[in-house]
Design a protein around this motif. Sequence first.
Motif, PDB file in Angstrom:
ATOM      1  N   LYS A 157       0.813  -1.268  -0.072  1.00  0.00           N
ATOM      2  CA  LYS A 157       0.030  -0.140   0.011  1.00  0.00           C
ATOM      3  C   LYS A 157       0.834   1.247  -0.100  1.00  0.00           C
ATOM      4  CE  LYS A 157      -3.561  -2.287   2.557  1.00  0.00           C
ATOM      5  NZ  LYS A 157      -4.382  -2.453   3.868  1.00  0.00           N
ATOM      6  N   LEU A 158       0.505   2.222  -0.727  1.00  0.00           N
ATOM      7  CA  LEU A 158       0.993   3.494  -0.539  1.00  0.00           C
ATOM      8  C   LEU A 158       0.262   4.586   0.274  1.00  0.00           C
ATOM      9  CD1 LEU A 158       3.232   5.352  -1.856  1.00  0.00           C
ATOM     10  CD2 LEU A 158       1.940   6.065  -3.707  1.00  0.00           C
ATOM     11  N   ARG A 159       0.931   4.996   1.430  1.00  0.00           N
ATOM     12  CA  ARG A 159       0.322   6.051   2.070  1.00  0.00           C
ATOM     13  C   ARG A 159       0.459   7.446   1.868  1.00  0.00           C
ATOM     14  NH1 ARG A 159       1.863   4.553   7.101  1.00  0.00           N
ATOM     15  NH2 ARG A 159       0.266   3.117   7.520  1.00  0.00           N
ATOM     16  N   LEU A 160      -0.386   8.125   1.707  1.00  0.00           N
ATOM     17  CA  LEU A 160      -0.125   9.921   1.165  1.00  0.00           C
ATOM     18  C   LEU A 160      -0.242  10.693   2.420  1.00  0.00           C
ATOM     19  CD1 LEU A 160      -0.965   8.219  -1.530  1.00  0.00           C
ATOM     20  CD2 LEU A 160      -1.347  10.448  -2.445  1.00  0.00           C
ATOM     21  N   ILE A 161       0.759  11.576   2.933  1.00  0.00           N
ATOM     22  CA  ILE A 161       0.585  12.094   4.147  1.00  0.00           C
ATOM     23  C   ILE A 161       0.626  13.709   3.723  1.00  0.00           C
ATOM     24  CG2 ILE A 161       1.593  12.626   6.367  1.00  0.00           C
ATOM     25  CD1 ILE A 161       2.874   9.933   5.918  1.00  0.00           C
ATOM     26  N   PHE A 162      -0.576  14.229   4.137  1.00  0.00           N
ATOM     27  CA  PHE A 162      -0.447  15.826   3.893  1.00  0.00           C
ATOM     28  C   PHE A 162      -0.443  16.583   5.261  1.00  0.00           C
ATOM     29  CE2 PHE A 162      -3.948  13.930   1.055  1.00  0.00           C
ATOM     30  CZ  PHE A 162      -3.327  14.213  -0.227  1.00  0.00           C
ATOM     31  N   THR A 163       0.487  17.653   5.146  1.00  0.00           N
ATOM     32  CA  THR A 163       0.540  18.528   6.247  1.00  0.00           C
ATOM     33  C   THR A 163       0.470  19.926   5.696  1.00  0.00           C
ATOM     34  OG1 THR A 163       2.941  18.856   5.604  1.00  0.00           O
ATOM     35  CG2 THR A 163       2.218  17.027   7.338  1.00  0.00           C
ATOM     36  N   GLN A 164       0.515  21.027   6.503  1.00  0.00           N
ATOM     37  CA  GLN A 164       0.389  22.439   6.220  1.00  0.00           C
ATOM     38  C   GLN A 164      -1.054  22.681   5.860  1.00  0.00           C
ATOM     39  OE1 GLN A 164       3.180  23.843   3.665  1.00  0.00           O
ATOM     40  NE2 GLN A 164       4.924  22.430   4.159  1.00  0.00           N
ATOM     41  N   THR A 168      -3.348  26.180  12.277  1.00  0.00           N
ATOM     42  CA  THR A 168      -3.053  26.422  13.700  1.00  0.00           C
ATOM     43  C   THR A 168      -2.019  25.275  14.028  1.00  0.00           C
ATOM     44  OG1 THR A 168      -4.861  24.971  14.384  1.00  0.00           O
ATOM     45  CG2 THR A 168      -5.435  27.289  14.113  1.00  0.00           C
ATOM     46  N   ASN A 169      -1.824  24.365  13.200  1.00  0.00           N
ATOM     47  CA  ASN A 169      -0.986  23.287  13.497  1.00  0.00           C
ATOM     48  C   ASN A 169      -0.510  22.686  12.110  1.00  0.00           C
ATOM     49  OD1 ASN A 169       0.434  21.239  14.438  1.00  0.00           O
ATOM     50  ND2 ASN A 169      -1.089  20.013  15.306  1.00  0.00           N
ATOM     51  N   PRO A 170       0.644  23.329  11.552  1.00  0.00           N
ATOM     52  CA  PRO A 170       0.831  23.012  10.150  1.00  0.00           C
ATOM     53  C   PRO A 170       1.585  21.560  10.107  1.00  0.00           C
ATOM     54  CG  PRO A 170       1.537  25.342  10.622  1.00  0.00           C
ATOM     55  CD  PRO A 170       1.299  24.702  12.055  1.00  0.00           C
ATOM     56  N   SER A 171       2.072  21.214  11.240  1.00  0.00           N
ATOM     57  CA  SER A 171       2.762  19.954  11.101  1.00  0.00           C
ATOM     58  C   SER A 171       1.885  18.650  11.117  1.00  0.00           C
ATOM     59  CB  SER A 171       3.859  19.602  12.171  1.00  0.00           C
ATOM     60  OG  SER A 171       3.311  19.885  13.313  1.00  0.00           O
ATOM     61  N   ARG A 172       0.435  19.131  11.561  1.00  0.00           N
ATOM     62  CA  ARG A 172      -0.454  18.093  11.725  1.00  0.00           C
ATOM     63  C   ARG A 172      -0.649  17.068  10.439  1.00  0.00           C
ATOM     64  NH1 ARG A 172      -7.130  19.068  12.484  1.00  0.00           N
ATOM     65  NH2 ARG A 172      -7.550  16.738  12.447  1.00  0.00           N
ATOM     66  N   GLU A 173      -0.887  15.737  10.665  1.00  0.00           N
ATOM     67  CA  GLU A 173      -0.785  15.020   9.603  1.00  0.00           C
ATOM     68  C   GLU A 173      -2.111  14.653   9.002  1.00  0.00           C
ATOM     69  OE1 GLU A 173       1.644  11.661  10.115  1.00  0.00           O
ATOM     70  OE2 GLU A 173       3.656  13.115   9.754  1.00  0.00           O
ATOM     71  N   PHE A 174      -2.567  14.569   7.979  1.00  0.00           N
ATOM     72  CA  PHE A 174      -3.812  14.067   7.221  1.00  0.00           C
ATOM     73  C   PHE A 174      -3.532  12.901   6.483  1.00  0.00           C
ATOM     74  CE2 PHE A 174      -4.416  18.226   8.815  1.00  0.00           C
ATOM     75  CZ  PHE A 174      -5.709  18.399   9.234  1.00  0.00           C
ATOM     76  N   PHE A 175      -3.781  11.667   6.424  1.00  0.00           N
ATOM     77  CA  PHE A 175      -3.368  10.837   5.705  1.00  0.00           C
ATOM     78  C   PHE A 175      -4.411   9.677   5.152  1.00  0.00           C
ATOM     79  CE2 PHE A 175      -2.345   8.941   9.873  1.00  0.00           C
ATOM     80  CZ  PHE A 175      -2.905   7.941   9.658  1.00  0.00           C
ATOM     81  N   PHE A 176      -4.018   9.013   4.051  1.00  0.00           N
ATOM     82  CA  PHE A 176      -4.950   7.926   3.436  1.00  0.00           C
ATOM     83  C   PHE A 176      -3.901   6.876   3.085  1.00  0.00           C
ATOM     84  CE2 PHE A 176      -5.051  10.674   0.231  1.00  0.00           C
ATOM     85  CZ  PHE A 176      -5.002   9.588  -1.187  1.00  0.00           C
ATOM     86  N   LYS A 219      -8.280  16.366  -4.836  1.00  0.00           N
ATOM     87  CA  LYS A 219      -9.740  16.360  -4.259  1.00  0.00           C
ATOM     88  C   LYS A 219      -9.655  15.445  -2.650  1.00  0.00           C
ATOM     89  CE  LYS A 219     -11.932  15.970  -8.901  1.00  0.00           C
ATOM     90  NZ  LYS A 219     -12.729  14.990  -9.615  1.00  0.00           N
ATOM     91  N   MET A 220      -8.755  14.613  -2.552  1.00  0.00           N
ATOM     92  CA  MET A 220      -8.629  14.072  -1.068  1.00  0.00           C
ATOM     93  C   MET A 220      -7.962  15.335  -0.196  1.00  0.00           C
ATOM     94  SD  MET A 220      -9.980  11.156  -0.801  1.00  0.00           S
ATOM     95  CE  MET A 220      -8.848  10.407   0.741  1.00  0.00           C
ATOM     96  N   ARG A 221      -7.047  15.972  -0.867  1.00  0.00           N
ATOM     97  CA  ARG A 221      -6.613  17.054  -0.029  1.00  0.00           C
ATOM     98  C   ARG A 221      -7.558  18.180   0.416  1.00  0.00           C
ATOM     99  NH1 ARG A 221      -4.319  22.198  -0.010  1.00  0.00           N
ATOM    100  NH2 ARG A 221      -2.236  22.350   0.974  1.00  0.00           N
ATOM    101  N   ARG A 222      -8.257  18.574  -0.720  1.00  0.00           N
ATOM    102  CA  ARG A 222      -9.576  19.285  -0.239  1.00  0.00           C
ATOM    103  C   ARG A 222     -10.672  18.888   0.831  1.00  0.00           C
ATOM    104  NH1 ARG A 222      -9.306  20.909  -6.110  1.00  0.00           N
ATOM    105  NH2 ARG A 222     -10.992  19.667  -6.558  1.00  0.00           N
ATOM    106  N   ALA A 223     -10.786  17.521   0.529  1.00  0.00           N
ATOM    107  CA  ALA A 223     -11.721  17.003   1.556  1.00  0.00           C
ATOM    108  C   ALA A 223     -11.086  17.021   2.906  1.00  0.00           C
ATOM    109  CB  ALA A 223     -11.949  15.410   1.147  1.00  0.00           C
ATOM    110  N   PHE A 224      -9.906  16.890   3.144  1.00  0.00           N
ATOM    111  CA  PHE A 224      -9.401  16.821   4.482  1.00  0.00           C
ATOM    112  C   PHE A 224      -9.209  18.492   4.998  1.00  0.00           C
ATOM    113  CE2 PHE A 224      -6.697  13.082   3.455  1.00  0.00           C
ATOM    114  CZ  PHE A 224      -7.316  12.217   4.523  1.00  0.00           C
ATOM    115  N   LYS A 225      -8.984  19.110   4.011  1.00  0.00           N
ATOM    116  CA  LYS A 225      -9.077  20.592   4.579  1.00  0.00           C
ATOM    117  C   LYS A 225     -10.292  21.014   4.861  1.00  0.00           C
ATOM    118  CE  LYS A 225      -7.107  25.085   3.035  1.00  0.00           C
ATOM    119  NZ  LYS A 225      -6.161  24.760   4.299  1.00  0.00           N
ATOM    120  N   ALA A 226     -11.619  20.388   4.182  1.00  0.00           N
ATOM    121  CA  ALA A 226     -12.826  20.822   4.843  1.00  0.00           C
ATOM    122  C   ALA A 226     -13.214  20.231   6.004  1.00  0.00           C
ATOM    123  CB  ALA A 226     -13.846  20.247   3.609  1.00  0.00           C
ATOM    124  N   THR A 227     -12.603  19.393   6.610  1.00  0.00           N
ATOM    125  CA  THR A 227     -12.875  18.785   8.150  1.00  0.00           C
ATOM    126  C   THR A 227     -12.269  19.947   9.017  1.00  0.00           C
ATOM    127  OG1 THR A 227     -10.647  17.712   8.082  1.00  0.00           O
ATOM    128  CG2 THR A 227     -12.380  16.368   7.156  1.00  0.00           C
TER     129      THR A 227
END
Length: 231
Positions: A157-164, A168-176, A219-227
């Motif tokens: 599996k390939l994990r994609l990890i978003f930060t920034q 308020t917390n740029p290093s926070r990770e959002f991933f799938f 689109k996944m990045r936008r979805a995470f940002k919407a949360t």
Amino acid sequence: MAATAEQLARSIAQDITETQARLDKWLENSRADLEGLEMRHEKALAEMVAERATLLARQAELKGKTDEGTRLSEQRQETLKAIEAEIARLKEKEADLPQELQVARAREKELQEMLASKRAALSELSSRQGDYINDLTRGVVMYKHLGLDFERADDNKLRLIFTQLDATNPSREFFFSVHIDEADRYRVEECDPTLDTAMVDGLVAELNQANDFAAFVKKMRRAFKATIKSN
């Protein structure tokens, strides 16, 4: 990800080397077959010329006896007919040999052209794959700068990890995690924070239909940002 790009480059180089070796072996065997056919042709031709000369001499001898007024027996007449028939057969076979050699040489030319075409295709493929690897490496560096990183997870599996994403917390990770199943279709798992299942399924369906992975990641990045906004 750089290590993955290097592994891909080595794998491509090995595939090209192995393909080149098989092509060279194929041409070597084809040439050996052609040389063998030419040798057999020359040997068969020499044998037929010698046999034909012997038969002609025998024919002349028998005819000479006829010219001298020697009465030929039934056996000699049958022998003479057999010799004439054999000479005719040898003439026919001798006429066919150049055609066989011509076919073999045409086949060699065809193989040479095919090999040249394959080598050109390999060269072009190698060039394109080199460009792809360079683009991939540059893309990885660019994505990391923009807050997107990749890592290999379990079960290919390939994990994609978003930060920034979170001001308020740029290093926070959002991933799938994403992988390709046995049916050669993308699947998404391990989504954190959790996104709406129907929405993710819809994006995956679009990905499998259009095969536009870059658009899917956006689109996944936008979805995470919407949360973040909803919280």
